[in-house]
Scaffold this motif. Sequence first.
Motif, PDB file in Angstrom:
ATOM      1  N   UNK A  82       6.450 -13.504  -6.003  1.00 29.76           N
ATOM      2  CA  UNK A  82       6.691 -12.014  -6.161  1.00 29.76           C
ATOM      3  C   UNK A  82       5.512 -11.338  -5.505  1.00 29.76           C
ATOM      4  N   UNK A  83       5.760 -10.472  -4.851  1.00 32.21           N
ATOM      5  CA  UNK A  83       4.419  -9.620  -4.297  1.00 32.21           C
ATOM      6  C   UNK A  83       4.585  -8.067  -4.400  1.00 32.21           C
ATOM      7  N   UNK A  84       3.343  -7.314  -4.574  1.00 35.64           N
ATOM      8  CA  UNK A  84       3.407  -6.040  -4.732  1.00 35.64           C
ATOM      9  C   UNK A  84       2.505  -5.741  -3.748  1.00 35.64           C
ATOM     10  N   UNK A  85       2.337  -4.463  -3.021  1.00 34.02           N
ATOM     11  CA  UNK A  85       1.454  -4.004  -1.974  1.00 34.02           C
ATOM     12  C   UNK A  85       1.337  -2.509  -2.274  1.00 34.02           C
ATOM     13  N   UNK A  86      -0.062  -2.448  -2.539  1.00 31.59           N
ATOM     14  CA  UNK A  86      -0.502  -0.674  -2.339  1.00 31.59           C
ATOM     15  C   UNK A  86      -0.798  -0.364  -0.910  1.00 31.59           C
ATOM     16  N   UNK A  87       0.281   0.505  -0.309  1.00 32.41           N
ATOM     17  CA  UNK A  87       0.090   0.792   0.994  1.00 32.41           C
ATOM     18  C   UNK A  87      -0.117   1.957   1.164  1.00 32.41           C
ATOM     19  N   UNK A  88      -1.328   2.396   1.827  1.00 30.20           N
ATOM     20  CA  UNK A  88      -1.594   3.805   2.145  1.00 30.20           C
ATOM     21  C   UNK A  88      -0.827   4.333   3.223  1.00 30.20           C
ATOM     22  N   UNK A  89       0.171   4.989   3.235  1.00 27.58           N
ATOM     23  CA  UNK A  89       0.881   5.397   4.390  1.00 27.58           C
ATOM     24  C   UNK A  89       0.468   6.464   5.347  1.00 27.58           C
ATOM     25  N   UNK A  90      -0.558   7.156   5.013  1.00 23.17           N
ATOM     26  CA  UNK A  90      -1.055   8.350   5.589  1.00 23.17           C
ATOM     27  C   UNK A  90      -1.015   8.020   7.245  1.00 23.17           C
ATOM     28  N   UNK A  91      -1.515   6.845   7.563  1.00 23.03           N
ATOM     29  CA  UNK A  91      -1.661   6.405   9.063  1.00 23.03           C
ATOM     30  C   UNK A  91      -0.385   6.302   9.613  1.00 23.03           C
ATOM     31  N   UNK A  92       0.708   5.767   9.237  1.00 21.47           N
ATOM     32  CA  UNK A  92       2.077   5.548   9.808  1.00 21.47           C
ATOM     33  C   UNK A  92       2.638   6.886   9.683  1.00 21.47           C
ATOM     34  N   UNK A  93       2.319   7.870   8.878  1.00 22.83           N
ATOM     35  CA  UNK A  93       2.632   9.061   8.877  1.00 22.83           C
ATOM     36  C   UNK A  93       2.097   9.972   9.812  1.00 22.83           C
ATOM     37  N   UNK A  94       1.075   9.591  10.417  1.00 20.78           N
ATOM     38  CA  UNK A  94       0.228  10.343  11.538  1.00 20.78           C
ATOM     39  C   UNK A  94      -0.455  11.469  10.809  1.00 20.78           C
ATOM     40  N   UNK A  95      -0.701  11.543   9.831  1.00 18.58           N
ATOM     41  CA  UNK A  95      -1.594  12.399   8.964  1.00 18.58           C
ATOM     42  C   UNK A  95      -3.024  12.178   9.386  1.00 18.58           C
ATOM     43  N   UNK A  96      -3.498  10.827   9.307  1.00 15.94           N
ATOM     44  CA  UNK A  96      -5.057  10.657   9.386  1.00 15.94           C
ATOM     45  C   UNK A  96      -4.922   9.108   9.514  1.00 15.94           C
ATOM     46  N   UNK A  97      -6.203   8.769  10.410  1.00 15.12           N
ATOM     47  CA  UNK A  97      -6.267   7.209  10.499  1.00 15.12           C
ATOM     48  C   UNK A  97      -6.722   6.927   9.302  1.00 15.12           C
ATOM     49  N   UNK A  98      -6.275   5.595   8.860  1.00 13.35           N
ATOM     50  CA  UNK A  98      -6.566   4.962   7.594  1.00 13.35           C
ATOM     51  C   UNK A  98      -7.211   3.558   8.077  1.00 13.35           C
ATOM     52  N   UNK A  99      -8.321   3.253   7.507  1.00 13.50           N
ATOM     53  CA  UNK A  99      -9.293   1.945   7.956  1.00 13.50           C
ATOM     54  C   UNK A  99      -8.533   1.017   7.401  1.00 13.50           C
ATOM     55  N   UNK A 100      -8.288   0.958   5.964  1.00 18.19           N
ATOM     56  CA  UNK A 100      -7.431  -0.124   5.162  1.00 18.19           C
ATOM     57  C   UNK A 100      -6.483   0.384   4.718  1.00 18.19           C
ATOM     58  N   UNK A 101      -5.148   0.260   5.463  1.00 20.53           N
ATOM     59  CA  UNK A 101      -4.023   0.668   5.117  1.00 20.53           C
ATOM     60  C   UNK A 101      -3.580  -0.275   3.797  1.00 20.53           C
ATOM     61  N   UNK A 102      -3.632  -1.385   3.689  1.00 20.83           N
ATOM     62  CA  UNK A 102      -3.162  -2.043   2.620  1.00 20.83           C
ATOM     63  C   UNK A 102      -4.199  -2.387   1.698  1.00 20.83           C
ATOM     64  N   UNK A 103      -4.406  -1.254   0.751  1.00 15.47           N
ATOM     65  CA  UNK A 103      -5.352  -1.224  -0.367  1.00 15.47           C
ATOM     66  C   UNK A 103      -5.439  -2.288  -1.232  1.00 15.47           C
ATOM     67  N   UNK A 104      -4.164  -2.990  -1.694  1.00 11.63           N
ATOM     68  CA  UNK A 104      -4.344  -4.083  -2.623  1.00 11.63           C
ATOM     69  C   UNK A 104      -3.100  -4.903  -2.391  1.00 11.63           C
ATOM     70  N   UNK A 105      -3.055  -6.359  -2.582  1.00 13.74           N
ATOM     71  CA  UNK A 105      -1.873  -6.997  -2.540  1.00 13.74           C
ATOM     72  C   UNK A 105      -2.109  -7.993  -3.704  1.00 13.74           C
ATOM     73  N   UNK A 106      -0.913  -7.884  -4.414  1.00 12.19           N
ATOM     74  CA  UNK A 106      -0.913  -8.871  -5.567  1.00 12.19           C
ATOM     75  C   UNK A 106       0.247  -9.630  -5.503  1.00 12.19           C
ATOM     76  N   UNK A 107      -0.121 -11.152  -5.296  1.00 16.01           N
ATOM     77  CA  UNK A 107       0.844 -12.086  -4.793  1.00 16.01           C
ATOM     78  C   UNK A 107       0.963 -13.091  -6.013  1.00 16.01           C
ATOM     79  N   UNK A 108       1.988 -13.320  -6.551  1.00 16.86           N
ATOM     80  CA  UNK A 108       2.260 -14.159  -7.746  1.00 16.86           C
ATOM     81  C   UNK A 108       3.163 -15.505  -7.285  1.00 16.86           C
TER      82      UNK A 108
END
Length: 151
Positions: A82-108
Amino acid sequence: MAIRQKTVMTIKLAGRGTSHSRSEAHVRDLVQVVDEPIERGGTNEGLAPTETAFSALIGCTNVIGHKCAAKLGVDIGDLDFAMEVDFDRRGVLLMEEVEVPFKAIRLSVTSKGSATAEELQRVAEETAKYCPIAKLYENSGTELTVTWESG
Protein backbone atom coordinates in the motif's frame (compact mmCIF):
# COMPACT_ATOMS: atom_id res chain seq x y z
CA MET A 1 34.14 -22.39 -15.11
CA ALA A 2 31.92 -19.95 -13.19
CA ILE A 3 30.09 -17.25 -15.10
CA ARG A 4 31.10 -13.81 -13.93
CA GLN A 5 28.26 -11.30 -13.85
CA LYS A 6 28.83 -7.76 -15.08
CA THR A 7 28.68 -5.22 -12.27
CA VAL A 8 27.96 -2.28 -14.58
CA MET A 9 25.90 -2.54 -17.71
CA THR A 10 24.17 -0.30 -20.19
CA ILE A 11 20.43 -0.85 -20.54
CA LYS A 12 18.92 0.24 -23.83
CA LEU A 13 15.32 1.27 -24.35
CA ALA A 14 13.48 2.80 -27.26
CA GLY A 15 10.26 4.70 -27.24
CA ARG A 16 7.83 6.72 -29.24
CA GLY A 17 5.11 9.19 -28.48
CA THR A 18 1.92 8.16 -30.25
CA SER A 19 -0.10 11.20 -29.13
CA HIS A 20 0.25 14.24 -26.89
CA SER A 21 -0.31 12.02 -23.82
CA ARG A 22 0.44 8.41 -24.83
CA SER A 23 3.88 6.91 -25.28
CA GLU A 24 5.36 3.47 -25.61
CA ALA A 25 8.60 2.29 -24.07
CA HIS A 26 10.17 -0.71 -25.80
CA VAL A 27 12.39 -2.90 -23.62
CA ARG A 28 13.59 -6.38 -24.60
CA ASP A 29 10.55 -7.86 -26.36
CA LEU A 30 8.04 -5.91 -24.25
CA VAL A 31 6.08 -2.70 -24.75
CA GLN A 32 5.06 -0.56 -21.79
CA VAL A 33 2.28 1.92 -22.52
CA VAL A 34 2.40 5.15 -20.53
CA ASP A 35 -0.65 7.39 -20.81
CA GLU A 36 -2.69 9.95 -18.95
CA PRO A 37 -6.20 9.32 -17.64
CA ILE A 38 -9.12 10.55 -19.70
CA GLU A 39 -9.77 13.47 -17.34
CA ARG A 40 -6.27 14.79 -18.15
CA GLY A 41 -6.65 14.40 -21.91
CA GLY A 42 -5.29 10.88 -22.25
CA THR A 43 -6.79 7.63 -23.40
CA ASN A 44 -6.20 5.74 -20.12
CA GLU A 45 -4.34 2.92 -21.90
CA GLY A 46 -1.56 2.76 -19.33
CA LEU A 47 -0.27 4.20 -16.10
CA ALA A 48 0.57 7.90 -16.05
CA PRO A 49 4.30 8.70 -16.05
CA THR A 50 4.25 9.48 -12.32
CA GLU A 51 2.25 6.32 -11.56
CA THR A 52 4.80 4.33 -13.55
CA ALA A 53 7.58 5.76 -11.37
CA PHE A 54 5.67 4.95 -8.19
CA SER A 55 4.87 1.40 -9.31
CA ALA A 56 8.58 0.87 -10.02
CA LEU A 57 9.23 1.26 -6.29
CA ILE A 58 6.69 -1.47 -5.50
CA GLY A 59 8.23 -3.77 -8.11
CA CYS A 60 11.79 -3.13 -6.97
CA THR A 61 10.90 -3.60 -3.29
CA ASN A 62 9.27 -6.92 -4.19
CA VAL A 63 12.23 -8.22 -6.23
CA ILE A 64 15.02 -7.02 -3.93
CA GLY A 65 13.01 -7.94 -0.81
CA HIS A 66 12.69 -11.52 -2.02
CA LYS A 67 16.39 -11.68 -2.96
CA CYS A 68 17.37 -10.41 0.49
CA ALA A 69 14.96 -12.78 2.24
CA ALA A 70 16.37 -15.74 0.31
CA LYS A 71 19.92 -14.72 1.17
CA LEU A 72 18.94 -14.45 4.85
CA GLY A 73 16.92 -17.68 4.79
CA VAL A 74 13.72 -15.87 5.76
CA ASP A 75 10.23 -16.86 4.55
CA ILE A 76 8.43 -13.65 3.54
CA GLY A 77 5.92 -15.38 1.25
CA ASP A 78 3.91 -13.15 -1.06
CA LEU A 79 3.96 -9.43 -0.36
CA ASP A 80 1.11 -6.93 -0.39
CA PHE A 81 1.82 -3.22 -0.84
CA ALA A 82 0.00 0.00 0.00
CA MET A 83 1.50 3.34 -0.99
CA GLU A 84 0.77 7.01 -0.47
CA VAL A 85 2.70 9.77 -2.26
CA ASP A 86 2.74 13.48 -1.42
CA PHE A 87 3.13 14.97 -4.90
CA ASP A 88 3.82 18.70 -5.40
CA ARG A 89 2.13 19.19 -8.77
CA ARG A 90 3.15 22.82 -9.36
CA GLY A 91 5.79 21.60 -11.84
CA VAL A 92 3.48 19.46 -13.99
CA LEU A 93 0.93 22.29 -13.90
CA LEU A 94 3.68 24.57 -15.32
CA MET A 95 3.27 26.98 -12.41
CA GLU A 96 6.92 26.84 -11.33
CA GLU A 97 9.90 24.52 -11.28
CA VAL A 98 9.79 22.09 -8.35
CA GLU A 99 13.09 20.63 -7.22
CA VAL A 100 11.57 17.70 -5.26
CA PRO A 101 8.13 16.95 -6.72
CA PHE A 102 7.57 13.81 -4.64
CA LYS A 103 7.81 15.24 -1.13
CA ALA A 104 7.14 12.00 0.72
CA ILE A 105 6.37 8.38 -0.08
CA ARG A 106 4.94 6.04 2.51
CA LEU A 107 5.13 2.39 1.46
CA SER A 108 3.63 -0.35 3.60
CA VAL A 109 4.79 -3.91 2.90
CA THR A 110 2.80 -6.82 4.33
CA SER A 111 4.45 -10.23 4.34
CA LYS A 112 2.29 -13.34 3.96
CA GLY A 113 5.16 -15.65 5.02
CA SER A 114 6.16 -17.08 8.39
CA ALA A 115 8.90 -14.52 9.12
CA THR A 116 9.03 -13.10 12.63
CA ALA A 117 8.96 -9.35 13.25
CA GLU A 118 12.73 -9.42 13.84
CA GLU A 119 13.36 -11.33 10.62
CA LEU A 120 11.18 -8.90 8.66
CA GLN A 121 13.09 -5.97 10.12
CA ARG A 122 16.35 -7.52 8.91
CA VAL A 123 14.87 -8.09 5.43
CA ALA A 124 13.66 -4.47 5.43
CA GLU A 125 17.11 -3.17 6.38
CA GLU A 126 18.81 -5.23 3.67
CA THR A 127 16.22 -4.26 1.05
CA ALA A 128 16.74 -0.57 1.86
CA LYS A 129 20.46 -1.02 1.20
CA TYR A 130 20.03 -2.58 -2.24
CA CYS A 131 16.80 -1.37 -3.89
CA PRO A 132 17.94 1.01 -6.67
CA ILE A 133 14.52 2.66 -7.05
CA ALA A 134 14.37 3.41 -3.32
CA LYS A 135 17.87 4.90 -3.59
CA LEU A 136 16.73 7.01 -6.54
CA TYR A 137 13.90 8.53 -4.52
CA GLU A 138 15.92 9.02 -1.33
CA ASN A 139 18.84 10.63 -3.13
CA SER A 140 16.49 12.99 -4.96
CA GLY A 141 15.25 14.39 -1.64
CA THR A 142 12.02 12.41 -1.25
CA GLU A 143 11.24 11.44 2.34
CA LEU A 144 10.83 7.69 1.88
CA THR A 145 9.28 5.63 4.67
CA VAL A 146 8.98 1.88 4.12
CA THR A 147 7.37 -0.24 6.84
CA TRP A 148 7.26 -4.03 6.87
CA GLU A 149 4.77 -6.08 8.85
CA SER A 150 3.33 -9.58 9.02
CA GLY A 151 -0.07 -10.17 7.57
